[in-house]
Design a protein around this motif. Structure first.
Motif, mmCIF file in Angstrom:
data_model
loop_
_atom_site.group_PDB
_atom_site.id
_atom_site.type_symbol
_atom_site.label_atom_id
_atom_site.label_comp_id
_atom_site.label_asym_id
_atom_site.label_seq_id
_atom_site.Cartn_x
_atom_site.Cartn_y
_atom_site.Cartn_z
ATOM 1 N N ALA A 58 -73.130 -88.846 14.390
ATOM 2 C CA ALA A 58 -74.306 -88.355 15.014
ATOM 3 C C ALA A 58 -73.964 -86.695 15.465
ATOM 4 O O ALA A 58 -74.770 -86.041 15.173
ATOM 5 N N GLU A 59 -72.686 -86.633 15.931
ATOM 6 C CA GLU A 59 -72.662 -85.158 16.527
ATOM 7 C C GLU A 59 -72.251 -84.146 15.041
ATOM 8 O O GLU A 59 -72.822 -83.065 15.153
ATOM 9 N N LYS A 60 -71.328 -84.785 14.413
ATOM 10 C CA LYS A 60 -70.894 -83.826 13.298
ATOM 11 C C LYS A 60 -71.656 -83.800 12.025
ATOM 12 O O LYS A 60 -72.058 -83.119 11.345
ATOM 13 N N ALA A 61 -72.035 -85.090 11.692
ATOM 14 C CA ALA A 61 -72.821 -85.412 10.491
ATOM 15 C C ALA A 61 -74.280 -85.250 10.468
ATOM 16 O O ALA A 61 -74.999 -85.074 9.698
ATOM 17 N N GLY A 62 -74.739 -85.243 11.767
ATOM 18 C CA GLY A 62 -76.261 -85.119 12.100
ATOM 19 C C GLY A 62 -77.173 -86.224 11.828
ATOM 20 O O GLY A 62 -78.134 -86.066 11.831
ATOM 21 N N THR B 216 -78.923 -93.103 10.945
ATOM 22 C CA THR B 216 -79.684 -92.756 9.703
ATOM 23 C C THR B 216 -79.408 -91.201 9.462
ATOM 24 O O THR B 216 -79.723 -90.267 10.094
ATOM 25 N N PRO B 217 -79.246 -91.037 8.219
ATOM 26 C CA PRO B 217 -79.006 -89.556 7.582
ATOM 27 C C PRO B 217 -80.572 -88.929 7.894
ATOM 28 O O PRO B 217 -81.599 -89.542 7.776
ATOM 29 N N PRO B 218 -80.749 -87.713 8.218
ATOM 30 C CA PRO B 218 -82.103 -87.002 8.337
ATOM 31 C C PRO B 218 -82.683 -87.035 7.068
ATOM 32 O O PRO B 218 -82.139 -86.787 5.959
ATOM 33 N N GLY B 219 -84.145 -87.674 7.153
ATOM 34 C CA GLY B 219 -84.717 -87.708 6.000
ATOM 35 C C GLY B 219 -84.554 -89.219 5.236
ATOM 36 O O GLY B 219 -85.427 -89.250 4.144
ATOM 37 N N SER B 220 -83.552 -89.897 5.387
ATOM 38 C CA SER B 220 -83.047 -91.084 4.583
ATOM 39 C C SER B 220 -83.921 -92.174 5.001
ATOM 40 O O SER B 220 -84.286 -92.392 6.307
ATOM 41 N N ALA C 37 -72.474 -75.562 4.868
ATOM 42 C CA ALA C 37 -72.524 -74.400 5.830
ATOM 43 C C ALA C 37 -72.708 -75.363 7.202
ATOM 44 O O ALA C 37 -72.166 -75.088 8.252
ATOM 45 N N GLU C 38 -73.834 -76.157 7.028
ATOM 46 C CA GLU C 38 -74.197 -77.235 8.526
ATOM 47 C C GLU C 38 -73.038 -77.930 8.773
ATOM 48 O O GLU C 38 -72.602 -77.913 9.963
ATOM 49 N N LEU C 39 -72.574 -78.480 7.909
ATOM 50 C CA LEU C 39 -71.346 -79.705 8.090
ATOM 51 C C LEU C 39 -70.197 -78.989 8.838
ATOM 52 O O LEU C 39 -69.694 -79.332 9.650
ATOM 53 N N ALA C 40 -69.879 -77.714 8.099
ATOM 54 C CA ALA C 40 -68.677 -77.014 8.400
ATOM 55 C C ALA C 40 -68.872 -76.562 9.817
ATOM 56 O O ALA C 40 -67.640 -76.518 10.635
ATOM 57 N N ALA C 41 -69.933 -76.162 10.137
ATOM 58 C CA ALA C 41 -70.368 -75.417 11.522
ATOM 59 C C ALA C 41 -70.148 -76.732 12.396
ATOM 60 O O ALA C 41 -69.946 -76.093 13.815
ATOM 61 N N ARG C 42 -70.649 -78.053 12.233
ATOM 62 C CA ARG C 42 -70.423 -78.922 13.280
ATOM 63 C C ARG C 42 -69.004 -79.388 13.440
ATOM 64 O O ARG C 42 -68.615 -80.340 13.772
ATOM 65 N N GLY C 43 -67.979 -78.801 12.373
ATOM 66 C CA GLY C 43 -66.600 -79.201 12.557
ATOM 67 C C GLY C 43 -66.151 -80.256 11.482
ATOM 68 O O GLY C 43 -65.165 -80.678 11.683
ATOM 69 N N VAL C 44 -67.124 -80.574 10.508
ATOM 70 C CA VAL C 44 -66.773 -81.533 9.401
ATOM 71 C C VAL C 44 -65.849 -80.818 8.600
ATOM 72 O O VAL C 44 -66.107 -79.661 8.078
#
Length: 143
Positions: free
Chosen positions: A23-27, A46-50, A89-96
């Protein structure tokens, strides 16, 4: 009759840690977190848009005729995005901890973007379950 893939079970050791990661890191969106019977919990995200979700189960027996999968042994689940560099970039910014973008070249895997359908990155959840992210040329609804 359509046969749609809608839920993939992901084996984890700590359902709360996994829920936080997805939820928090993978979105991923938390669709359900429910105790369906005493000591039996399902968390579905659920992943966004999936149209396909993942489910993590705690305290539930394996369905009749199936085998349990050990945490960390699920690999190759694949997500598609239309901008792999923005997704990375989004995943890395969330700490993944996400791999560099790579493509298949003449000598195997090479760093950087490739041509259409040939740009990938990978990441793992806290248990070691592995994901592949591939760049698609357009949204699924447009293909």
């Amino acid at each position: 009759m359509n046969w749609t893939l809608e839920v993939v079970p992901v084996p984890v050791t700590d359902i709360d840690r996994a829920k936080e990661f997805y939820a928090e890191k993978a979105g991923f969106k938390v669709d359900l977190d429910s105790e369906v019977a005493p000591g039996m919990r399902i968390v579905q995200l659920t992943p966004p848009g999936s149209r396909c979700s993942i489910a993590m189960l705690q305290g539930m027996p394996a369905a009749p005729g199936t085998k349990e999968t050990a945490p960390g042994t699920l690999h190759g689940l694949q997500l598609c995005v239309t901008d792999i560099e923005a997704a990375r970039a989004e995943l890395a910014a969330r700490g993944v901890d996400v791999s560099p973008v790579r493509h298949v070249g003449e000598s195997g895997w090479e760093d950087g973007k490739g041509g259409t359908w040939n740009s990938f990155m990978t990441f793992h959840d806290p248990d070691g379950n592995g994901w592949v992210v591939q760049e698609a040329p357009s949204e699924l609804s447009e293909r």
